[in-house]
Write an enzyme that holds these catalytic residues in place. Structure first.
Site, PDB file in Angstrom:
ATOM      1  N   CYS A 131     -13.444  82.926 -56.583  1.00  0.00           N
ATOM      2  CA  CYS A 131     -12.580  83.620 -58.000  1.00  0.00           C
ATOM      3  C   CYS A 131     -11.679  82.868 -58.513  1.00  0.00           C
ATOM      4  CB  CYS A 131     -11.622  84.946 -56.925  1.00  0.00           C
ATOM      5  SG  CYS A 131     -10.844  83.599 -55.918  1.00  0.00           S
ATOM      6  N   HIS A 151      -3.721  86.303 -41.193  1.00  0.00           N
ATOM      7  CA  HIS A 151      -4.212  85.424 -42.179  1.00  0.00           C
ATOM      8  C   HIS A 151      -2.934  84.558 -42.502  1.00  0.00           C
ATOM      9  CE1 HIS A 151      -6.045  84.599 -46.456  1.00  0.00           C
ATOM     10  NE2 HIS A 151      -7.565  85.562 -45.352  1.00  0.00           N
ATOM     11  N   GLU A 161      -2.065  83.960 -45.324  1.00  0.00           N
ATOM     12  CA  GLU A 161      -1.411  84.367 -46.778  1.00  0.00           C
ATOM     13  C   GLU A 161      -0.657  85.503 -46.553  1.00  0.00           C
ATOM     14  OE1 GLU A 161      -3.908  86.898 -49.999  1.00  0.00           O
ATOM     15  OE2 GLU A 161      -2.184  87.782 -50.355  1.00  0.00           O
ATOM     16  N   THR A 220      -3.412  90.441 -50.850  1.00  0.00           N
ATOM     17  CA  THR A 220      -4.257  90.300 -52.087  1.00  0.00           C
ATOM     18  C   THR A 220      -6.057  90.721 -51.454  1.00  0.00           C
ATOM     19  OG1 THR A 220      -5.093  87.943 -52.198  1.00  0.00           O
ATOM     20  CG2 THR A 220      -3.013  88.828 -53.278  1.00  0.00           C
ATOM     21  N   CYS A 262      -5.937  91.839 -55.200  1.00  0.00           N
ATOM     22  CA  CYS A 262      -6.270  90.984 -56.402  1.00  0.00           C
ATOM     23  C   CYS A 262      -7.922  92.043 -56.967  1.00  0.00           C
ATOM     24  CB  CYS A 262      -6.214  89.437 -56.181  1.00  0.00           C
ATOM     25  SG  CYS A 262      -7.072  89.249 -57.100  1.00  0.00           S
ATOM     26  N   SER A 286     -11.589  86.408 -44.403  1.00  0.00           N
ATOM     27  CA  SER A 286     -11.472  87.486 -44.574  1.00  0.00           C
ATOM     28  C   SER A 286     -12.315  88.351 -45.833  1.00  0.00           C
ATOM     29  CB  SER A 286     -10.342  87.875 -44.228  1.00  0.00           C
ATOM     30  OG  SER A 286      -9.385  87.560 -45.582  1.00  0.00           O
TER      31      SER A 286
HETATM   32 FE1  F3S Z   1      -8.202  85.002 -55.784  1.00  0.00          FE
HETATM   33 FE2  F3S Z   1      -6.228  84.941 -55.948  1.00  0.00          FE
HETATM   34 FE3  F3S Z   1      -7.083  86.975 -56.656  1.00  0.00          FE
HETATM   35  S1  F3S Z   1      -6.855  83.848 -54.733  1.00  0.00           S
HETATM   36  S2  F3S Z   1      -8.726  86.904 -54.887  1.00  0.00           S
HETATM   37  S3  F3S Z   1      -7.638  85.305 -57.418  1.00  0.00           S
HETATM   38  S4  F3S Z   1      -5.412  86.597 -55.544  1.00  0.00           S
END
Ligand code: F3S
Length: 286
Positions: free
Chosen positions: A12, A129, A131, A169, A197, A226
């Site tokens: 991503c 995690h 994050e 996210t 996200c 994950s």
């Molecule tokens: Fe990737 Fe950032 Fe979304 S790391 S999954 S673009 S929150």
């Protein structure tokens, strides 16, 4: 015979940015500058991390390892870190390069702002995690991590405090909605910020629809990622012949011999070359 490769398979935006940051730094230092460290593996992918280590990057795996540094450049990965880690690095005189994904940084800013304004922060995500641990470190003293229906049912809002809900996210959107519903029944003053996200949702939706149409599905990604684990769950529900592999070596091509269509997707930390290698080899057997 047909192979359907998901358009959203692989890195991503945030992961691509973090990985490129490390390689760019390696190029600029070219062996002569201060040692480059990453705080934790830069992404959940052993292949990529091993390649970086070969080029001289050292992974700091614990806070104690970070504390022992007296010089060097530390790159913060896309998952982000708690606020106190920035302070620690600064006090130790380290050069910090922040590759926190901007979408994760946005969550840090939200929880910091909302907790300062008097809200109890609820993070919907996996408490283990990195994050989530990072987000937690910006959320002040009143913070709860909710991962399951039981956690949501057990949650007791602090009397007189507003509740602000955010999400990891990569959390599954439907599960997030279910947990929000349970928590929302417990307080009148709940604000919900869906911080999932869209890259994750798009990848999950596409993987689900491909899995529904193919005979076998291959999900490529590190076992510790994950978002890859979630992709696997989604695909397995739609297609019982779903295989979770890290690299081509884990795939038994004979198992695919009798199927007519194969779908391929990959987690956010899977490099393109690994996806292509799998795709090309699956193509050969058909
Ligand atoms: Fe990737 Fe950032 Fe979304 S790391 S999954 S673009 S929150």
């Amino acid at each position: 015979m047909k192979i359907v490769r998901a358009k959203t398979a692989g890195f991503c935006f945030g992961v691509k940015r973090a990985v490129e940051t490390v390689y760019k730094e390696l190029q600029e230092e070219a062996g002569s500058g201060p040692r480059i460290y990453t705080y934790g593996p830069i992404i959940h992918n052993d292949e990529v991390v091993k390649d970086m280590e070969k080029r001289g990057v050292k992974v700091l795996r614990t806070e104690a390892e970070l504390e022992s540094l007296t010089e060097g450049t530390v790159i913060i990965r896309s998952h982000g870190v708690p606020e106190y880690i920035y302070k620690k690095m600064e006090e130790q005189g380290l050069t910090v390069i922040d590759a926190t994904c901007p979408f994760v940084k946005k969550i840090h800013n939200i929880v910091q702002r909302e907790s300062r304004a008097g809200s109890h922060i609820v993070i919907i995500g996996n408490p283990e995690h990195p994050e989530v641990q990072g987000i937690r470190g910006w959320a002040g003293d009143h913070v709860t991590v909710v991962q399951s229906e039981k956690d949501a049912s057990d949650f007791v809002p602090n009397p007189g405090m507003k509740v602000c809900i955010v999400a990891q996210t990569t959390f599954n959107y439907n599960k997030f909605q279910d947990l929000v519903e349970i928590i929302s029944e417990k307080s009148y003053d709940v604000s919900v910020l869906n911080t999932i996200c869209s890259a994750t949702k798009e990848r999950q939706n596409e993987a689900g629809s491909i899995a529904e149409e193919v005979d076998a599905m291959i999900v490529i990604g590190d076992k510790h990622s994950s978002n890859t684990q979630k992709l696997f769950e989604i695909c397995q529900k739609a297609c019982k012949d779903t295989y979770y592999i890290q690299t081509l070596d884990d795939l038994d091509l004979n198992q695919l011999g009798s199927v007519e269509t194969v779908g391929i997707t990959a987690g956010a930390s899977t490099p393109n070359n690994i996806i292509e290698e799998v795709q090309n080899n699956v193509r050969i057997i058909f």
